[in-house]
Write a protein that holds these residues in place. Sequence first.
Motif, mmCIF file in Angstrom:
data_model
loop_
_atom_site.group_PDB
_atom_site.id
_atom_site.type_symbol
_atom_site.label_atom_id
_atom_site.label_comp_id
_atom_site.label_asym_id
_atom_site.label_seq_id
_atom_site.Cartn_x
_atom_site.Cartn_y
_atom_site.Cartn_z
ATOM 1 N N VAL A 159 0.872 -3.626 -5.987
ATOM 2 C CA VAL A 159 1.161 -2.580 -5.784
ATOM 3 C C VAL A 159 -0.041 -1.234 -5.827
ATOM 4 O O VAL A 159 -1.124 -1.226 -6.635
ATOM 5 C CB VAL A 159 2.490 -1.365 -6.275
ATOM 6 N N VAL A 160 -0.900 -1.084 -4.536
ATOM 7 C CA VAL A 160 -2.801 -0.362 -4.156
ATOM 8 C C VAL A 160 -1.963 0.429 -3.838
ATOM 9 O O VAL A 160 -1.568 1.119 -2.461
ATOM 10 C CB VAL A 160 -3.222 -0.943 -2.998
ATOM 11 N N MET A 161 -1.629 1.617 -4.597
ATOM 12 C CA MET A 161 -2.040 3.163 -4.599
ATOM 13 C C MET A 161 -2.813 3.905 -3.851
ATOM 14 O O MET A 161 -4.361 4.478 -4.529
ATOM 15 C CB MET A 161 -1.252 3.819 -6.514
ATOM 16 N N ARG A 162 -2.458 4.901 -2.767
ATOM 17 C CA ARG A 162 -3.453 5.091 -2.144
ATOM 18 C C ARG A 162 -3.282 6.317 -1.201
ATOM 19 O O ARG A 162 -3.886 6.408 -0.606
ATOM 20 C CB ARG A 162 -3.821 4.411 -1.071
ATOM 21 N N LYS A 163 -2.358 7.061 -2.076
ATOM 22 C CA LYS A 163 -1.545 8.397 -1.347
ATOM 23 C C LYS A 163 -3.211 9.384 -2.053
ATOM 24 O O LYS A 163 -3.724 9.887 -2.723
ATOM 25 C CB LYS A 163 -0.597 9.094 -2.310
ATOM 26 N N PHE A 175 0.705 -0.946 0.020
ATOM 27 C CA PHE A 175 -0.094 -0.353 -0.293
ATOM 28 C C PHE A 175 0.849 1.948 0.602
ATOM 29 O O PHE A 175 1.632 1.901 0.899
ATOM 30 C CB PHE A 175 -1.282 0.055 1.204
ATOM 31 N N VAL A 176 1.000 2.187 -0.982
ATOM 32 C CA VAL A 176 1.100 3.232 -1.136
ATOM 33 C C VAL A 176 1.176 4.250 -0.525
ATOM 34 O O VAL A 176 -0.376 4.457 -1.294
ATOM 35 C CB VAL A 176 1.858 3.562 -2.786
ATOM 36 N N ALA A 177 0.628 4.832 0.116
ATOM 37 C CA ALA A 177 0.104 6.090 1.619
ATOM 38 C C ALA A 177 -0.039 6.987 2.280
ATOM 39 O O ALA A 177 1.792 6.525 2.327
ATOM 40 C CB ALA A 177 -1.174 4.391 2.255
ATOM 41 N N ASP A 178 -0.451 7.313 2.311
ATOM 42 C CA ASP A 178 -0.164 8.704 3.972
ATOM 43 C C ASP A 178 0.855 7.859 4.801
ATOM 44 O O ASP A 178 0.518 7.269 4.969
ATOM 45 C CB ASP A 178 -1.382 9.573 3.904
#
Length: 320
Positions: free
Chosen positions: A87-91, A5-8
């Motif tokens: 890869v789950v882009m959650r930015k 998870f690419v996240a804040d």
Amino acid sequence: MKLLFVADPLATFKTHKDSTFAMMREAARRGHELLACESAQLHWRQGGRVSARLLRLTLTGRSGYGVDDWYTAEALGETALADVDAVVMRKDPPFDSEYFYATHLLGRAEAEGARVFNSPRALRDHPEKLAILEFPQFIAPTLVTRSADDVRAFHAEQRDIILKPLDGMGGMGIFRVRDDGLNLGAILESLNRDGAETIMVQRYLPEIADGDKRILVIDGQPVPFCLARIPQGGEVRGNLAAGGKGVARPISARDREIAEAIGPVLAARGLLLVGLDVIGSCLTEINVTSPTCFQEITDQTGHDVAAQFITALEAACASH
């Protein structure tokens, strides 16, 4: 599967309502390995692949309002994105220059074999305000322009309008101008900056009083319940970030018509998760960066949105 998870920053998660947390919790329940990083940690070096310093997360089982010890983390060091299963882009927005650059790094990772959701190219190709222009049959009278004269002419025609910046989020910078035109000049100075910035103008939809509906679409199929975000205290904005009240309800026949027309088109472009905003019978926005409202819908209806999403993610990975 190893899910990144690419996240804040994890410390900013509000686990009582965070949709990314709901995804993580469901993925962990199914036995998937949880990995996390921030978009600022993505990098590429000649001779190598797009990589990041990853954390392996273990959920503690604690969550809720004010809970900050919801995970423990183990530093894994440098890992190529192509070496994880998804890869789950959650930015979260805003979609600024750094977000734009991150999508290019993620696109490079795709070329190296990574599976990225939503597709980096699709994120760039579908700016959340402007994406509705592809589907004019579903939208209210709308103008996109840098010209103050165009806006004034549109107001003279429609009499009651909403003005918004193209890069806003959470209801930021949204103004209503009624028939009397009060403050239109000042609002244009603020948003349009003497023609330097493009804005969107739409006819005001009085159905906003019944809620700005968030309709989630997963792999082209609408979730059967939406979250109507109802303005409070004289506000014209229903956004939860602007104090709106979220009320879950079944989607209407019109909601389903819009979602079933748009959903498969966007899914075919690599948009596994989309949030459609609908006021009354009109589509107002297409959210692709980090659609939310999972937990609110699940808590109020019992329909497990995170389970539906993780099932779709598993299927998408299996089909690659």
